[in-house]
Design a protein around this motif. Structure first.
Motif, PDB file in Angstrom:
ATOM      1  N   PRO A   7       0.833  -1.204   0.000  1.00 23.18           N
ATOM      2  CA  PRO A   7       0.000   0.000   0.000  1.00 23.18           C
ATOM      3  C   PRO A   7       0.869   1.256   0.000  1.00 23.18           C
ATOM      4  O   PRO A   7       1.961   1.269   0.570  1.00 23.18           O
ATOM      5  CB  PRO A   7      -0.797  -0.111   1.299  1.00 23.18           C
ATOM      6  CG  PRO A   7      -0.013  -1.018   2.175  1.00 23.18           C
ATOM      7  CD  PRO A   7       0.742  -1.939   1.259  1.00 23.18           C
ATOM      8  N   SER A   8       0.380   2.284  -0.651  1.00 22.60           N
ATOM      9  CA  SER A   8       1.065   3.578  -0.596  1.00 22.60           C
ATOM     10  C   SER A   8       0.854   4.157   0.801  1.00 22.60           C
ATOM     11  O   SER A   8      -0.062   3.741   1.521  1.00 22.60           O
ATOM     12  CB  SER A   8       0.480   4.521  -1.647  1.00 22.60           C
ATOM     13  OG  SER A   8      -0.847   4.878  -1.299  1.00 22.60           O
ATOM     14  N   PRO A   9       1.664   5.134   1.192  1.00 19.56           N
ATOM     15  CA  PRO A   9       1.456   5.733   2.517  1.00 19.56           C
ATOM     16  C   PRO A   9       0.032   6.280   2.698  1.00 19.56           C
ATOM     17  O   PRO A   9      -0.541   6.156   3.779  1.00 19.56           O
ATOM     18  CB  PRO A   9       2.498   6.850   2.571  1.00 19.56           C
ATOM     19  CG  PRO A   9       3.600   6.359   1.688  1.00 19.56           C
ATOM     20  CD  PRO A   9       2.890   5.627   0.564  1.00 19.56           C
ATOM     21  N   GLU A  10      -0.537   6.822   1.654  1.00 19.23           N
ATOM     22  CA  GLU A  10      -1.895   7.368   1.740  1.00 19.23           C
ATOM     23  C   GLU A  10      -2.934   6.267   1.965  1.00 19.23           C
ATOM     24  O   GLU A  10      -4.006   6.528   2.493  1.00 19.23           O
ATOM     25  CB  GLU A  10      -2.250   8.145   0.468  1.00 19.23           C
ATOM     26  CG  GLU A  10      -1.377   9.353   0.204  1.00 19.23           C
ATOM     27  CD  GLU A  10      -0.012   9.001  -0.388  1.00 19.23           C
ATOM     28  OE1 GLU A  10       0.131   7.943  -1.052  1.00 19.23           O
ATOM     29  OE2 GLU A  10       0.929   9.776  -0.155  1.00 19.23           O
ATOM     30  N   GLU A  11      -2.634   5.052   1.548  1.00 23.58           N
ATOM     31  CA  GLU A  11      -3.563   3.933   1.714  1.00 23.58           C
ATOM     32  C   GLU A  11      -3.457   3.269   3.088  1.00 23.58           C
ATOM     33  O   GLU A  11      -4.321   2.494   3.467  1.00 23.58           O
ATOM     34  CB  GLU A  11      -3.312   2.873   0.632  1.00 23.58           C
ATOM     35  CG  GLU A  11      -3.626   3.346  -0.767  1.00 23.58           C
ATOM     36  CD  GLU A  11      -3.196   2.344  -1.820  1.00 23.58           C
ATOM     37  OE1 GLU A  11      -4.002   2.103  -2.743  1.00 23.58           O
ATOM     38  OE2 GLU A  11      -2.070   1.813  -1.738  1.00 23.58           O
ATOM     39  N   MET A  12      -2.403   3.566   3.832  1.00 25.71           N
ATOM     40  CA  MET A  12      -2.238   2.985   5.164  1.00 25.71           C
ATOM     41  C   MET A  12      -3.272   3.600   6.102  1.00 25.71           C
ATOM     42  O   MET A  12      -3.482   4.808   6.077  1.00 25.71           O
ATOM     43  CB  MET A  12      -0.847   3.291   5.707  1.00 25.71           C
ATOM     44  CG  MET A  12       0.280   2.630   4.998  1.00 25.71           C
ATOM     45  SD  MET A  12       1.822   3.135   5.797  1.00 25.71           S
ATOM     46  CE  MET A  12       2.994   2.798   4.516  1.00 25.71           C
ATOM     47  N   THR A  13      -3.887   2.753   6.920  1.00 22.62           N
ATOM     48  CA  THR A  13      -4.828   3.264   7.911  1.00 22.62           C
ATOM     49  C   THR A  13      -4.312   2.928   9.303  1.00 22.62           C
ATOM     50  O   THR A  13      -3.633   1.910   9.492  1.00 22.62           O
ATOM     51  CB  THR A  13      -6.232   2.659   7.732  1.00 22.62           C
ATOM     52  OG1 THR A  13      -6.188   1.260   8.044  1.00 22.62           O
ATOM     53  CG2 THR A  13      -6.761   2.867   6.316  1.00 22.62           C
ATOM     54  N   LEU A  14      -4.658   3.774  10.250  1.00 21.64           N
ATOM     55  CA  LEU A  14      -4.221   3.554  11.620  1.00 21.64           C
ATOM     56  C   LEU A  14      -4.744   2.226  12.162  1.00 21.64           C
ATOM     57  O   LEU A  14      -4.010   1.480  12.809  1.00 21.64           O
ATOM     58  CB  LEU A  14      -4.685   4.704  12.520  1.00 21.64           C
ATOM     59  CG  LEU A  14      -4.264   4.617  13.982  1.00 21.64           C
ATOM     60  CD1 LEU A  14      -2.736   4.630  14.097  1.00 21.64           C
ATOM     61  CD2 LEU A  14      -4.882   5.751  14.765  1.00 21.64           C
ATOM     62  N   VAL A  15      -5.992   1.900  11.851  1.00 21.19           N
ATOM     63  CA  VAL A  15      -6.586   0.659  12.349  1.00 21.19           C
ATOM     64  C   VAL A  15      -5.830  -0.555  11.806  1.00 21.19           C
ATOM     65  O   VAL A  15      -5.540  -1.498  12.542  1.00 21.19           O
ATOM     66  CB  VAL A  15      -8.086   0.600  11.986  1.00 21.19           C
ATOM     67  CG1 VAL A  15      -8.670  -0.766  12.282  1.00 21.19           C
ATOM     68  CG2 VAL A  15      -8.848   1.684  12.721  1.00 21.19           C
ATOM     69  N   THR A  16      -5.482  -0.536  10.533  1.00 15.93           N
ATOM     70  CA  THR A  16      -4.766  -1.660   9.927  1.00 15.93           C
ATOM     71  C   THR A  16      -3.355  -1.783  10.499  1.00 15.93           C
ATOM     72  O   THR A  16      -2.900  -2.890  10.821  1.00 15.93           O
ATOM     73  CB  THR A  16      -4.713  -1.510   8.397  1.00 15.93           C
ATOM     74  OG1 THR A  16      -6.041  -1.377   7.905  1.00 15.93           O
ATOM     75  CG2 THR A  16      -4.065  -2.706   7.744  1.00 15.93           C
TER      76      THR A  16
END
Length: 117
Positions: A7-16
Motif C-alpha cells: 500500500p502507498s502511505p496514503e492507503e495505510m490506515t491507523l486501524v490496519t
C-alpha cells in the motif's frame, strides 16, 4: 511467486497498522527490522512454523509496515520506517520504545544472533 503488493502511505490506515502490531511475533519482527537493514526471510527466527512466520510477514506487508522484495527464489523484507513516520509521525518510535520497555517480541531473533535469555 507473483510480485508483492504494497500500500502507498496514503492507503495505510491507523486501524490496519495497529491491528498488524497487535501480535507479539509481529512486534518482534518490527523490532528486528527497525535497525534499517533489509533481511532475508531465512534469517528471521521465531518460535513458530515457517508457514506461520510467512503469514505474519504478509500481515505486516499488507498493513504497509514492511516492503518485500524477491530476488530469484529468495525474499527480503525491510521496515518502511520513512513511510510510516510520514503517515503517522512518532507512532513507530513510540511502539518500539514500549515494546522494548515491556520486552514484547524479544523471542524473535536473527540467525547468528545470541538467543535471548
Amino acid at each position: 511467486m507473483k510480485q508483492a503488493s504494497h500500500p502507498s502511505p496514503e492507503e495505510m490506515t491507523l486501524v490496519t497498522v495497529m491491528g498488524a502490531l497487535s501480535d507479539p511475533i509481529r512486534v518482534g519482527l518490527v523490532r528486528i527490522l527497525a535497525d534499517g537493514r533489509e533481511r532475508g526471510w531465512g534469517e528471521l527466527r521465531a518460535p513458530i512454523a515457517k508457514s506461520t512466520l510467512s503469514h505474519h510477514l504478509r500481515v505486516l506487508r499488507d498493513a504497509g509496515l514492511t516492503r518485500t522484495r524477491q530476488e530469484g527464489t529468495r525474499c527480503f523484507v525491510e521496515l518502511r520506517h520513512h513511510d510510516l513516520n510520514a503517515r503517522f509521525p512518532g507512532l513507530l518510535d513510540a511502539v518500539l520504545e514500549a515494546a522494548h520497555n515491556d520486552d514484547v517480541g524479544a523471542h524473535v531473533t536473527v540467525a547468528g544472533d545470541p538467543q535471548p535469555t
